[in-house]
Design an enzyme around this catalytic site. Structure first.
Site, PDB file in Angstrom:
ATOM      1  N   TYR A   1       0.827  -1.246  -0.092  1.00 55.08           N
ATOM      2  CA  TYR A   1       0.118  -0.181   0.046  1.00 55.08           C
ATOM      3  C   TYR A   1       0.923   1.021  -0.219  1.00 55.08           C
ATOM      4  O   TYR A   1       1.578   1.498   0.995  1.00 55.08           O
ATOM      5  CB  TYR A   1      -0.874  -0.190   1.087  1.00 55.08           C
ATOM      6  CG  TYR A   1      -1.831   1.080   1.575  1.00 55.08           C
ATOM      7  CD1 TYR A   1      -2.840   1.466   0.533  1.00 55.08           C
ATOM      8  CD2 TYR A   1      -1.874   1.806   2.475  1.00 55.08           C
ATOM      9  CE1 TYR A   1      -3.664   2.211   0.504  1.00 55.08           C
ATOM     10  CE2 TYR A   1      -2.996   2.721   2.720  1.00 55.08           C
ATOM     11  CZ  TYR A   1      -3.547   3.180   1.732  1.00 55.08           C
ATOM     12  OH  TYR A   1      -4.660   4.018   2.066  1.00 55.08           O
TER      13      TYR A   1
ATOM     14  N   HIS B   1     -11.525  -1.950   8.240  1.00 53.96           N
ATOM     15  CA  HIS B   1     -11.327  -0.882   8.997  1.00 53.96           C
ATOM     16  C   HIS B   1     -12.479  -1.089  10.326  1.00 53.96           C
ATOM     17  O   HIS B   1     -12.520  -0.118  11.253  1.00 53.96           O
ATOM     18  CB  HIS B   1     -11.845   0.357   8.130  1.00 53.96           C
ATOM     19  CG  HIS B   1     -11.238   0.519   7.075  1.00 53.96           C
ATOM     20  ND1 HIS B   1     -11.438  -0.216   5.636  1.00 53.96           N
ATOM     21  CD2 HIS B   1     -10.184   1.363   6.635  1.00 53.96           C
ATOM     22  CE1 HIS B   1     -10.399   0.198   4.949  1.00 53.96           C
ATOM     23  NE2 HIS B   1      -9.753   1.064   5.492  1.00 53.96           N
TER      24      HIS B   1
ATOM     25  N   ASP C   1      -8.587  14.108   8.583  1.00 48.89           N
ATOM     26  CA  ASP C   1      -8.277  12.769   8.826  1.00 48.89           C
ATOM     27  C   ASP C   1      -9.464  12.290   9.741  1.00 48.89           C
ATOM     28  O   ASP C   1      -9.863  12.891  10.644  1.00 48.89           O
ATOM     29  CB  ASP C   1      -7.329  12.740  10.252  1.00 48.89           C
ATOM     30  CG  ASP C   1      -7.096  11.698  11.345  1.00 48.89           C
ATOM     31  OD1 ASP C   1      -7.214  10.643  10.531  1.00 48.89           O
ATOM     32  OD2 ASP C   1      -6.874  11.669  12.196  1.00 48.89           O
TER      33      ASP C   1
END
Length: 675
Positions: free
Chosen positions: A15, A170, A547
């Protein structure tokens, strides 16, 4: 000795992406030369949330956690000298997935690629954005429409492309148990497949092609036996759901296809060398069992809890995969766990519990309804709080953090400034200048794009109707429109969405029995409020910038609430100006800022300066996140009262420190509450 048949290894990815399209392109070509067999593109937060690099919310975020891609020129540069027809590219992009796929397709067309051969995946799971990752843009209804339109388009035009991978990754990072991880991911898949089926865009006889292109993106934690059983359970449930609910008869279409990034949440800042064995164990969970083996694996680097990994760190993780695939004999055997009573019992238990939770969500009206009601988010916040409490009590051991903390000096981190890669702060200005140049010259040679305003108007017109949005999006890409212009046009039609935070409804995770750490902090909170002659101490928890990783902020907010604070938490994606306005309007006694993306160096001093201008210097500001030591010193020098990083796992202790800082800022004597 007879020659054994050897299975083909999984796709090996890293990634990656940072700074600029040029720098990322160079990194990709180096990684491919090292034996990486696929690309996994990380986009920066402005690109993920549909903003151009010069938007106020993009400040401090440009090129930090991924590569900025604002237009077709950036996408061309990102894949320069990389033949897309031969590549398998995973793009971690959700709310703006349709836009990035359109840019990718146009670049492939310019390369002369056969579109029917393009292989790869767009992440495109919006449900988990509302629950855990926080890069959503539009409300659930329009978001599901974008996903549906993309799936319908790719089945006809890009038949080898995976238009979505349903992400349980996630969810685990946000605290999900294995049962929640399976149930919430499957509920999302059901919502997506129902929407495609009901849209009328895909005839029933082609639903097998749709199901066959749905992939999953999962997380593998360090409890590798349970994680391996989880993957077997996932496969069994998917087989049953696709057969019974959608009538898919072809077993190839029903196969559970998944890629994996092993758990980054469990990587520690303390004794980070221990992360190497954690990564290996987590990889085994998704490779040991042939019948539940990942199609693609990407491993984080040992130093990810410290900051951005360097190319060498990423190479180390790639080599871990290569040693297992090419040196060991793993790929020569059939499934190692077939017939195991232990494994079968665990899989049965997970399947039963997950189906019960899927049923509960269906009774609520499905995944989208369970997002909007706040049910899914509050369940995750509660699970995460329980896990944090187990770590704090020592019931759940983390080596180097709450057990075996003693350590020899670490040569890997002796010089912390060189142990991670830092993004040059000047990158942002260069990217913005390049963006302005694109906007000013896109109509001129050599580009000669048509003016994008017509394409954007067509996109809005299509969005107001019911037709597929992919063609209008491709037209915007060819016209040289920018990420912010595309998303801005859809924002005008669809509006934006602020997801439930799950904080107010989360149950108490840590008891405050007499003599406990929490009871002592509660007493400090009460005494301080009394001395300051206020009913309750008020604490604002803020997430400045883009974020969206809100897990830490939510856990601090929940524990502060349980300690007797009145907590102001408005969720993610706020400007410093909005945070200071809220602090003044709510008359708070402390501000806590949580940032994991690395934009703290710009955004935290901005909050301090705005408080100073407003004459509110008696409000202590506390910062938390992935903050290197040097940056922490700079923040304290700028006036931040305290800095906390992932190694500070004692949340109750952090709340106690916040009370101490409130007392200090208000010139009250230190308060010692006896144990």
């Amino acid at each position: 000795m007879t020659e054994r048949h050897k299975d083909r290894p999984w796709l090996m990815r890293t990634y990656a992406g940072h700074s600029t399209a040029e720098a990322s392109n160079e990194l990709y070509r180096r990684n491919l030369a090292k034996g990486q067999t696929g690309l996994s593109v990380a986009f920066d937060l402005p690109t993920q949330t549909g903003y151009d690099s010069d938007h106020v919310l993009a400040r401090g975020e440009v090129g930090r956690v991924g590569v900025p891609v604002a237009h077709l020129g950036d996408m061309r540069r990102l894949f320069q000298d990389i033949p897309l027809e031969q590549m398998n590219t995973s793009m971690t992009i959700n709310a703006t997935a349709m836009w990035l796929l359109a840019l990718y397709q146009v670049v492939a067309e310019e390369q002369g690629a056969d579109l029917t051969k393009l292989q790869g995946t767009t992440q495109n799971d919006i449900v988990k954005e509302y629950l855990s990752r926080g890069t959503h843009v539009f409300p659930p209804g329009p978001s599901l429409r974008l996903t549906t339109d993309m799936i319908a388009y790719t089945v006809s035009h890009l038949p080898k492309w995976n238009p979505i991978n349903i992400c349980s990754y996630h969810l685990q990072e946000a605290g999900a148990t294995p049962v929640q991880e399976i149930a919430y991911a499957m509920s999302t898949a059901i919502a997506v497949l129902d929407a495609v089926r009901d849209s009328g865009q895909v005839p029933q006889e082609r639903m097998g092609d749709v199901v066959g292109r749905i992939s999953f993106f999962v997380n593998a934690g360090v409890r590798f036996v349970e994680e391996m059983c989880k993957m077997r359970a996932f496969g069994r449930i998917w087989d049953r759901v696709t057969r019974e609910r959608y009538g898919i008869e072809n077993p190839k279409h029903r196969r559970f296809r998944y890629g994996v990034q092993v758990n980054s949440l469990g990587l520690t800042e303390a004794q980070p060398e221990n992360n190497v064995q954690r990564i290996v164990l987590e990889m085994l969970a998704v490779t040991l069992s042939k019948d539940a083996r990942a199609r693609a694996v990407q491993l984080p680097a040992w130093n990810e809890a410290l900051g951005l990994p360097r190319p060498w760190d990423q190479q180390w993780s790639l080599r871990i995969q290569q040693v297992l695939a090419h040196e060991s004999d793993l790929l020569e055997y059939e499934d190692l766990f077939e017939g195991s009573k232990v494994v079968e019992a665990k899989v049965d238990e997970l399947v039963e519990a997950a189906f019960a939770e899927i049923e509960r969500i269906q009774e609520m009206g499905g995944a989208m309804a369970a997002v909007e009601s706040g049910y899914l988010k509050s369940q995750l916040v509660a699970s995460h709080a329980e896990r944090r409490a187990r770590i704090e009590s020592g019931e759940e051991k983390i080596i180097g953090v709450n057990a075996f903390e003693g350590t020899e000096p670490n040569p890997l981190t002796a010089d912390l400034d060189t142990a991670i890669q830092t993004v040059d702060p000047a990158v942002e200005a260069r990217v913005i200048a390049s963006l302005h140049n694109w906007r000013d010259t896109r109509y001129q040679p050599p580009f000669n794009h048509p003016r994008p305003c017509k394409a954007l108007e067509k996109l809005k017109e299509a969005a107001r109707g019911t037709g597929n949005l992919m063609e209008a999006t491709l037209e915007c890409a060819r016209a040289g429109a920018t990420t912010g212009e595309w998303a801005g046009a859809l924002r005008e039609v669809f509006g934006e969405f602020r997801a439930p935070t799950g904080v107010s409804s989360a149950p108490v995770a840590v008891t405050a029995e007499e003599g406990s750490a929490l009871s002592q902090v509660r007493r400090k909170v009460e005494l301080t409020a009394k001395e300051m002659e206020v009913g309750k101490l008020r604490f604002l928890v803020g997430k400045p910038g883009l974020d969206g990783h809100s897990n830490g902020a939510e856990q601090i907010a929940v524990r502060a609430r349980d300690a007797g604070f009145e907590v102001v938490y408005q969720g993610i994606r706020l400007t410093p100006e909005q945070i200071v306005d809220a602090a003044l309007a709510e008359d708070v006694h402390a501000v806590g800022l949580s940032i994991l993306s690395g934009s703290h160096a710009q955004l935290v001093p901005d909050v301090l300066e705005r408080l100073r201008v407003a004459g509110a210097t008696d409000i202590p500001v506390i910062a938390g996140g992935i903050i290197p030591n040097g940056d922490a010193e700079d923040l304290r020098a700028a006036g931040v009262a305290a800095v906390f990083t992932p190694k500070d796992f004692d949340i109750t202790g952090i709340i106690g420190r916040i009370v101490d800082e409130i007392r200090y800022a208000n010139k009250l004597d230190p308060l010692e509450v006896p144990a």
